[in-house]
Design a protein around this motif. Structure first.
Motif, PDB file in Angstrom:
ATOM      1  N   UNK A  77      19.268  26.696 -49.473  1.00 29.80           N
ATOM      2  CA  UNK A  77      19.852  26.437 -50.784  1.00 29.80           C
ATOM      3  C   UNK A  77      19.542  27.574 -51.763  1.00 29.80           C
ATOM      4  N   UNK A  78      18.268  27.963 -51.862  1.00 27.00           N
ATOM      5  CA  UNK A  78      17.843  28.963 -52.838  1.00 27.00           C
ATOM      6  C   UNK A  78      18.512  30.315 -52.612  1.00 27.00           C
ATOM      7  N   UNK A  79      18.496  30.781 -51.382  1.00 25.65           N
ATOM      8  CA  UNK A  79      19.120  32.080 -51.080  1.00 25.65           C
ATOM      9  C   UNK A  79      20.618  32.006 -51.331  1.00 25.65           C
ATOM     10  N   UNK A  80      21.233  30.879 -51.034  1.00 25.29           N
ATOM     11  CA  UNK A  80      22.665  30.711 -51.291  1.00 25.29           C
ATOM     12  C   UNK A  80      23.022  30.818 -52.759  1.00 25.29           C
ATOM     13  N   UNK A  81      22.051  30.559 -53.643  1.00 26.13           N
ATOM     14  CA  UNK A  81      22.277  30.645 -55.084  1.00 26.13           C
ATOM     15  C   UNK A  81      21.736  31.952 -55.672  1.00 26.13           C
ATOM     16  N   UNK A  82      21.227  32.820 -54.835  1.00 22.07           N
ATOM     17  CA  UNK A  82      20.582  34.064 -55.282  1.00 22.07           C
ATOM     18  C   UNK A  82      21.588  35.190 -55.440  1.00 22.07           C
ATOM     19  N   UNK A  83      21.163  36.290 -56.076  1.00 18.46           N
ATOM     20  CA  UNK A  83      22.044  37.462 -56.201  1.00 18.46           C
ATOM     21  C   UNK A  83      22.406  38.039 -54.827  1.00 18.46           C
ATOM     22  N   UNK A  84      23.491  38.754 -54.780  1.00 21.01           N
ATOM     23  CA  UNK A  84      24.009  39.317 -53.525  1.00 21.01           C
ATOM     24  C   UNK A  84      22.982  40.128 -52.748  1.00 21.01           C
ATOM     25  N   UNK A  85      22.160  40.972 -53.382  1.00 23.04           N
ATOM     26  CA  UNK A  85      21.176  41.723 -52.582  1.00 23.04           C
ATOM     27  C   UNK A  85      20.204  40.823 -51.810  1.00 23.04           C
ATOM     28  N   UNK A  86      19.826  39.690 -52.397  1.00 33.04           N
ATOM     29  CA  UNK A  86      18.923  38.759 -51.707  1.00 33.04           C
ATOM     30  C   UNK A  86      19.665  38.092 -50.552  1.00 33.04           C
ATOM     31  N   UNK A  87      20.902  37.688 -50.782  1.00 37.19           N
ATOM     32  CA  UNK A  87      21.708  37.092 -49.715  1.00 37.19           C
ATOM     33  C   UNK A  87      21.833  38.068 -48.541  1.00 37.19           C
ATOM     34  N   UNK A  88      22.136  39.323 -48.856  1.00 36.69           N
ATOM     35  CA  UNK A  88      22.301  40.335 -47.814  1.00 36.69           C
ATOM     36  C   UNK A  88      20.994  40.590 -47.074  1.00 36.69           C
ATOM     37  N   UNK A  89      19.879  40.636 -47.802  1.00 33.38           N
ATOM     38  CA  UNK A  89      18.571  40.855 -47.192  1.00 33.38           C
ATOM     39  C   UNK A  89      18.283  39.768 -46.157  1.00 33.38           C
ATOM     40  N   UNK A  90      18.500  38.514 -46.533  1.00 30.84           N
ATOM     41  CA  UNK A  90      18.220  37.402 -45.621  1.00 30.84           C
ATOM     42  C   UNK A  90      19.190  37.372 -44.446  1.00 30.84           C
ATOM     43  N   UNK A  91      20.467  37.513 -44.721  1.00 26.87           N
ATOM     44  CA  UNK A  91      21.436  37.459 -43.617  1.00 26.87           C
ATOM     45  C   UNK A  91      21.194  38.589 -42.623  1.00 26.87           C
ATOM     46  N   UNK A  92      20.994  39.795 -43.136  1.00 26.95           N
ATOM     47  CA  UNK A  92      20.760  40.941 -42.261  1.00 26.95           C
ATOM     48  C   UNK A  92      19.457  40.771 -41.487  1.00 26.95           C
TER      49      UNK A  92
END
Length: 165
Positions: free
Chosen positions: A70-85
């Motif tokens: 949930x938290x990462x899904x609501x985070x800025x794009x760089x955080x989303x990219x960091x986690x997905x990658x």
């Protein structure tokens, strides 16, 4: 099943209590932001970083993977990219198997950057950078959960996070 589809099916599920009970039991397995494979890797990583010990809840026991979903899904794009990658990197390692399916020794090898000495400078390696951030997030979320507050005997005064609804 996406959460929106689940909510839309509630009238039907209320008519069939067995299906409703099954859907409620499985709701925490429905990812919001991460894919099923990414969420499985995050669960395994969470358990390795913060396992249950001495009666303390593990990160998965405290619902940390779902909270971070949930938290990462609501985070800025760089955080989303960091986690997905980072999660994709764990899942597509040299072992050619999903991180959640690896042997403990193989996982330990992939998590070797966590044993490096901490510095103020971020690691240059993308996986090491992800692991550094994920470790901090997992530890913080675990120790600020309702389960950790109950274990530690502090009331928390309601200062813990609650699972996303």
């Amino acid at each position: 099943m996406k959460r929106r589809a689940f909510v839309g099916s509630i009238p039907f599920l209320c008519a069939t209590p067995e299906l409703f009970a099954q859907a409620i039991a499985n709701i925490h397995q429905i990812p919001g932001f991460f894919t099923q494979q990414q969420l499985a890797a995050l669960r395994r990583l969470s358990d390795m970083i913060m396992p249950s010990a001495g009666g303390a809840p593990s990160a998965p026991d405290a619902g940390v993977p779902e909270f971070l979903d949930f938290l990462v899904g609501q985070s800025p794009t760089p955080v989303k990219n960091l986690y997905r990658t980072g999660l994709d990197s764990l899942n597509t390692s040299k072992f050619k198997r999903a991180f959640a399916d690896l042997q403990a020794e193989q996982c330990d090898e992939l998590l070797a950057p966590l044993r490096d000495a901490w510095t103020y400078e971020e690691p240059a390696d993308p996986l090491a950078k992800f692991l550094r951030h994920a470790k901090a997030d997992i530890l913080t979320a675990t120790m600020n959960s309702r389960e950790w507050a109950a274990y530690s005997g502090r009331s928390g005064n309601g200062s813990f996070w609650l699972p996303p609804q």
